[in-house]
Motif scaffolding. Structure first.
Motif, mmCIF file in Angstrom:
data_model
loop_
_atom_site.group_PDB
_atom_site.id
_atom_site.type_symbol
_atom_site.label_atom_id
_atom_site.label_comp_id
_atom_site.label_asym_id
_atom_site.label_seq_id
_atom_site.Cartn_x
_atom_site.Cartn_y
_atom_site.Cartn_z
ATOM 1 N N GLY A 524 -9.183 -8.746 10.370
ATOM 2 C CA GLY A 524 -8.765 -10.065 10.803
ATOM 3 C C GLY A 524 -7.615 -10.685 10.044
ATOM 4 N N ARG A 525 -6.979 -9.943 9.142
ATOM 5 C CA ARG A 525 -5.829 -10.517 8.432
ATOM 6 C C ARG A 525 -4.728 -9.465 8.293
ATOM 7 N N TRP A 526 -3.492 -9.960 8.329
ATOM 8 C CA TRP A 526 -2.343 -9.074 8.180
ATOM 9 C C TRP A 526 -2.086 -8.796 6.707
ATOM 10 N N ILE A 527 -1.971 -7.515 6.367
ATOM 11 C CA ILE A 527 -1.679 -7.113 4.985
ATOM 12 C C ILE A 527 -0.507 -6.133 4.979
ATOM 13 N N THR A 528 0.207 -6.112 3.868
ATOM 14 C CA THR A 528 1.274 -5.136 3.633
ATOM 15 C C THR A 528 1.067 -4.553 2.242
ATOM 16 N N PRO A 529 1.269 -3.253 2.043
ATOM 17 C CA PRO A 529 0.971 -2.637 0.749
ATOM 18 C C PRO A 529 1.772 -3.267 -0.391
ATOM 19 N N PRO A 530 1.176 -3.401 -1.578
ATOM 20 C CA PRO A 530 1.887 -3.961 -2.733
ATOM 21 C C PRO A 530 2.857 -2.950 -3.326
ATOM 22 N N PRO A 531 3.874 -3.419 -4.064
ATOM 23 C CA PRO A 531 4.857 -2.507 -4.662
ATOM 24 C C PRO A 531 4.230 -1.453 -5.568
ATOM 25 N N ALA A 532 3.081 -1.748 -6.181
ATOM 26 C CA ALA A 532 2.452 -0.792 -7.082
ATOM 27 C C ALA A 532 2.084 0.518 -6.390
ATOM 28 N N CYS A 533 1.973 0.497 -5.059
ATOM 29 C CA CYS A 533 1.669 1.739 -4.331
ATOM 30 C C CYS A 533 2.865 2.682 -4.299
ATOM 31 N N GLY A 534 4.075 2.154 -4.558
ATOM 32 C CA GLY A 534 5.271 2.970 -4.548
ATOM 33 C C GLY A 534 6.088 2.773 -3.298
ATOM 34 N N LEU A 535 6.826 1.676 -3.243
ATOM 35 C CA LEU A 535 7.604 1.357 -2.041
ATOM 36 C C LEU A 535 8.764 0.449 -2.411
ATOM 37 N N LEU A 536 9.729 0.364 -1.486
ATOM 38 C CA LEU A 536 10.848 -0.549 -1.638
ATOM 39 C C LEU A 536 10.471 -1.893 -1.013
ATOM 40 N N PRO A 537 10.376 -2.955 -1.793
ATOM 41 C CA PRO A 537 10.046 -4.269 -1.212
ATOM 42 C C PRO A 537 11.250 -4.805 -0.447
ATOM 43 N N GLY A 538 11.184 -4.752 0.869
ATOM 44 C CA GLY A 538 12.309 -5.145 1.697
ATOM 45 C C GLY A 538 12.476 -6.642 1.817
ATOM 46 N N VAL A 539 13.661 -7.044 2.232
ATOM 47 C CA VAL A 539 13.953 -8.462 2.418
ATOM 48 C C VAL A 539 13.118 -9.030 3.565
ATOM 49 N N GLY A 540 12.988 -8.281 4.669
ATOM 50 C CA GLY A 540 12.162 -8.753 5.779
ATOM 51 C C GLY A 540 10.716 -8.944 5.358
ATOM 52 N N ARG A 541 10.218 -8.038 4.547
ATOM 53 C CA ARG A 541 8.853 -8.148 4.009
ATOM 54 C C ARG A 541 8.718 -9.410 3.169
ATOM 55 N N ALA A 542 9.722 -9.670 2.313
ATOM 56 C CA ALA A 542 9.683 -10.856 1.453
ATOM 57 C C ALA A 542 9.657 -12.136 2.281
ATOM 58 N N ILE A 543 10.415 -12.159 3.368
ATOM 59 C CA ILE A 543 10.432 -13.336 4.233
ATOM 60 C C ILE A 543 9.055 -13.545 4.869
ATOM 61 N N ALA A 544 8.452 -12.444 5.352
ATOM 62 C CA ALA A 544 7.130 -12.549 5.989
ATOM 63 C C ALA A 544 6.070 -13.013 4.987
ATOM 64 N N LEU A 545 6.157 -12.559 3.751
ATOM 65 C CA LEU A 545 5.228 -13.004 2.713
ATOM 66 C C LEU A 545 5.445 -14.486 2.411
ATOM 67 N N ARG A 546 6.688 -14.887 2.311
ATOM 68 C CA ARG A 546 7.006 -16.278 1.984
ATOM 69 C C ARG A 546 6.535 -17.223 3.075
ATOM 70 N N GLU A 547 6.620 -16.783 4.324
ATOM 71 C CA GLU A 547 6.196 -17.615 5.444
ATOM 72 C C GLU A 547 4.692 -17.606 5.653
ATOM 73 N N GLY A 548 3.964 -16.760 4.898
ATOM 74 C CA GLY A 548 2.523 -16.678 5.037
ATOM 75 C C GLY A 548 2.048 -15.858 6.216
ATOM 76 N N ARG A 549 2.957 -15.106 6.817
ATOM 77 C CA ARG A 549 2.587 -14.295 7.976
ATOM 78 C C ARG A 549 1.764 -13.080 7.568
ATOM 79 N N VAL A 550 1.909 -12.664 6.314
ATOM 80 C CA VAL A 550 1.227 -11.474 5.823
ATOM 81 C C VAL A 550 0.929 -11.672 4.344
ATOM 82 N N ARG A 551 -0.070 -10.960 3.850
ATOM 83 C CA ARG A 551 -0.398 -10.977 2.432
ATOM 84 C C ARG A 551 -0.410 -9.541 1.913
ATOM 85 N N GLU A 552 -0.218 -9.372 0.605
ATOM 86 C CA GLU A 552 -0.298 -8.038 0.025
ATOM 87 C C GLU A 552 -1.744 -7.582 -0.025
ATOM 88 N N GLY A 553 -1.953 -6.314 0.300
ATOM 89 C CA GLY A 553 -3.296 -5.756 0.249
ATOM 90 C C GLY A 553 -3.248 -4.241 0.319
#
Length: 584
Positions: A524-553
C-alpha cells in the motif's frame, strides 16, 4: 619519463606537500644481491648529507639483507635502486598525451582465495602467527597512452598521499600510496601504519556511519593494534630508551574509494643511527607482513607464488636538510603499479586475523582495487537533462550533482559548463530535447541535444538475469554518473519492446534500472531502494522523494510477487507507469 615525487610532509604544516621532479641523474646505484643493499643505502644517505637529492626504492625481497630469517621469493629486479640528483626541479602540470587505458585481469580465483584463507585460519588457530598480510597481483596490459598519462590518472584517482613515479629504464614504478612507512629527520622518526579498511558511503550520513563503524569494529581495531605493537617493538631497536610513543590511535582517513585507519608511532633515534639501521629495524613494514614477522613472511612465501617486487617494499626520497644533515621519507608502496613495456602489475591485499572471513576480505579487495580501475580507462562525468521549449528542467539539481561528481573525481569545474548549456538552449527554442552534458578530466564541457519523443505508458521492464557484482554496486561508478557504463550496458534490454532492466545486488536487493530509478507499490505504499543498496540517486527520484510521492524502502527479490504496481523514474521522462515481467 621524468622521475617525480608528490609527498605529504607528515611532520610539517598541515597540508604541506613536497612536489618535485628530477632531470638526468648524476649517478644510479643498484643492489642485486642481499650483501649489496646496505652499501646502496649508505651511499644514498651520504649523498643526501652532502647536498644531493636521492630517489629510489627497496624491493620487498630485500628483507634478507637485514634479517636472513625473513623468507621471500627471488627478486625479479634490483633489490635496491637509487638515483642521485644535484637539484630538485619544480613540479610541472602538463599534457601527458593520450589518456591511458589498461585492461586488467585477476590472477586469483575466488576458490583459491577461500583455500588460502582456510590455511591462514588454521595456522592462526595453531599459534603459528596471529596476523598475516595476504596479497595477489592484478595483471594488466597498457592498451593506450603512456606511463606519464597513467601516473597522472592514478594521481587523480588517489590524491594526497605519498606518490612517486620512478623510471629505471627497465621498468616504471607508479606509486600513489596513501601509507607512510617512516619519516626521519636524523633524530625524530615517525611511522604511520595503515590497517583497517571500509568502503565509502553513498550518502554523507552513510559515509560517516561507515567511518564510525571502522573506528569501533573489534576486528579492525585488533588488526591495527597488532601492527602498532609490532612497529613499537621494531622502533625500540633504534630508539633512545623510553622514547617510543603512540600519540594517535585509530585515526580514520578518507580516500576516494575507501576509509583507512592509521595510527602514529614515533621515537627519537639513538645517536649514530644510519639509514641502513632504520631499514634493518623496520623493513618490511609490519602492516604488509603480519606478526610475528618471521612466521608471517614464511606463510606469505608459501601462499604467494611470485615475488611482490617494489609493492610492499619501500619507496622514497632523501633530501638535504642543512650542512651534513638529511631528511628521509618513505612510503609503503601499496596502491602501486610496476610497468614493463605494456605489461603492468598491481598488488592487492589485506591483513588477515582470526576475526576475518573470506567474504568480507574478498569485498575489501574489490574496494581497494577501485583506485586502479578508476585510473585505467578515461571517462567523462555525465548528466542527462530535459530541455523543453528552451527551458531547462531541474537544472540546479543536475548542476549540483555534476559538481559533486567533479569534486569526488578531482575534475576541475569551469564556466564552460554554463556557457555550453546557454548556447544549446538558444539553438533549440522549441520542442522537447534530451541533452547529454559531459565534463572531462581537464574541465572541458560539451553538450549535445537529441530530439525526444513522448513515451507510451506503461513501459515494460525486465528483471536482470544475474546480480550486479559487488565491485560495481559498492563502487563509485554507480554512485556517480559517468560515461563508464559497461556494467549497465551488459544488462541493457536486447528486445526493443523492453524499456529497461531492473537490477539487483549480490544480497538480492533491488537497486535501479540501467537508465533510471525504479519505484514499487508494496503493502500500500510507494517505495524506492535506498542508495545503500548500490544505485545512482537520480534527480527525478529526488524530486519524487521531496514531493512525498515515494519513500525509501528495501525491496528484495522475494518481495517481487507482492508488488502491486511499478514505476520508472528519471528526470528526463518523469514518473512512468511500468510493468515488470517476472521470470517463470
Amino acid at each position: 619519463m621524468d622521475t617525480c615525487i608528490d609527498f605529504t610532509l607528515p611532520q610539517g604544516a598541515s597540508g604541506a606537500r613536497l612536489r618535485q621532479r628530477f632531470g638526468a641523474a648524476r649517478a644510479v646505484w643498484a643492489a642485486h644481491a642481499p650483501g649489496e643493499v646496505r652499501a646502496v643505502l649508505d651511499a644514498a644517505e651520504d649523498a643526501a648529507r652532502a647536498g644531493a637529492w636521492c630517489v629510489g626504492f627497496v624491493r620487498y625481497e630485500a628483507a634478507a639483507a637485514f634479517e636472513p630469517a625473513l623468507a621471500t621469493h627471488a627478486a625479479d629486479g634490483p633489490l635496491a635502486w637509487f638515483a642521485v640528483y644535484d637539484e630538485a626541479l619544480p613540479w610541472e602540470e602538463g599534457s601527458t598525451g593520450d589518456a591511458a587505458h589498461v585492461a586488467w585481469r585477476s590472477s586469483l580465483q575466488r576458490e583459491d582465495f577461500n583455500q588460502a584463507m582456510a590455511r591462514i585460519h588454521e595456522a592462526i588457530a595453531d599459534g603459528v602467527f596471529y596476523q598475516v598480510n595476504y596479497t595477489a597481483p592484478l595483471h594488466g596490459e597498457l592498451l593506450q597512452g603512456s606511463a606519464e598519462a597513467l601516473f597522472a590518472a592514478l594521481l587523480r584517482a588517489q590524491p594526497g598521499g605519498y606518490a612517486a613515479c620512478i623510471d629505471t629504464g627497465d621498468e616504471q614504478i607508479l606509486s600513489v600510496s596513501p601509507e607512510l612507512f617512516f619519516d626521519w629527520d636524523g633524530r625524530r622518526i615517525l611511522a604511520r601504519p595503515m590497517k583497517g579498511t571500509a568502503p565509502r558511503g553513498a550518502t554523507p550520513e552513510e559515509d560517516e556511519a561507515l567511518a564510525e563503524r571502522l573506528r569501533s569494529a573489534p576486528k579492525e581495531r585488533a588488526e591495527n593494534v597488532m601492527v602498532v605493537d609490532l612497529l613499537r617493538n621494531d622502533l625500540s631497536r633504534i630508539a633512545e630508551p623510553f622514547s617510543v610513543q603512540v600519540p594517535r590511535l585509530f585515526h580514520t582517513q578518507a580516500l576516494p574509494s575507501v576509509w583507512q585507519m592509521t595510527s602514529d608511532v614515533q621515537a627519537r633515534t639513538r645517536p649514530g643511527t644510519r639509514l641502513a639501521d632504520v631499514f634493518a629495524a623496520l623493513f618490511p613494514c609490519g602492516s604488509v607482513t603480519g606478526a610475528p614477522k618471521v612466521a608471517a613472511m614464511r606463510m606469505i612465501q608459501a601462499l604467494e607464488p611470485h615475488p611482490r617486487g617494489v609493492y610492499c617494499g619501500a619507496l622514497g626520497v632523501l633530501r638535504p636538510a642543512g650542512v651534513g644533515r638529511m631528511h628521509a621519507t618513505f612510503n609503503v608502496p601499496i596502491r602501486t603499479l610496476a610497468l614493463r613495456g605494456t605489461q603492468a602489475v598491481c598488488g592487492i591485499g589485506s591483513g588477515i586475523t582470526s576475526g576475518a572471513d573470506a567474504e568480507g576480505e574478498w569485498r575489501e579487495w574489490q574496494h581497494k582495487r577501485a583506485f586502479v580501475e578508476r585510473a585505467s580507462q578515461p571517462f567523462e562525468l555525465l548528466e542527462t537533462l530535459a530541455l523543453e521549449d528552451g527551458a531547462w528542467r531541474h537544472l540546479p539539481e543536475h548542476l549540483q550533482r555534476l559538481q559533486d561528481a567533479a569534486r569526488h573525481f578531482s575534475y576541475p569545474w569551469s564556466a564552460q559548463v554554463g556557457q555550453c548549456l546557454d548556447e544549446l538552449a538558444a539553438a533549440h527554442p522549441a520542442g522537447l530535447w534530451r541533452v547529454r552534458l559531459q565534463l572531462d578530466a581537464q574541465g572541458r564541457a560539451r553538450a549535445e541535444a537529441f530530439a525526444c519523443a513522448p513515451t507510451l505508458e506503461p513501459v515494460r521492464l525486465q528483471l536482470a538475469a544475474a546480480a550486479l557484482e559487488d565491485r560495481w554496486t559498492q563502487g563509485e561508478f554507480v554512485r556517480y554518473k559517468t560515461s563508464r557504463r559497461a556494467h549497465y550496458e551488459a544488462f541493457a534490454p536486447q528486445d526493443p519492446a523492453v524499456f529497461d532492466t531492473v537490477l539487483f545486488n549480490a544480497r538480492g536487493e533491488i537497486t535501479e534500472g540501467t537508465r533510471g530509478n525504479v519505484a514499487a507499490l508494496l503493502d500500500g505504499r510507494w517505495i524506492t531502494p535506498p542508495p545503500a543498496c548500490g544505485l545512482l540517486p537520480g534527480v527525478g527520484r529526488a524530486i519524487a522523494l521531496r514531493e512525498g510521492r515515494v519513500r525509501e524502502g528495501m525491496l528484495r527479490l522475494e518481495d517481487l510477487p507482492r508488488v502491486q504496481a511499478w514505476a520508472f523514474v528519471n528526470s528526463l521522462r518523469g514518473w512512468l507507469a511500468a510493468e515488470l515481467e517476472l521470470p517463470r
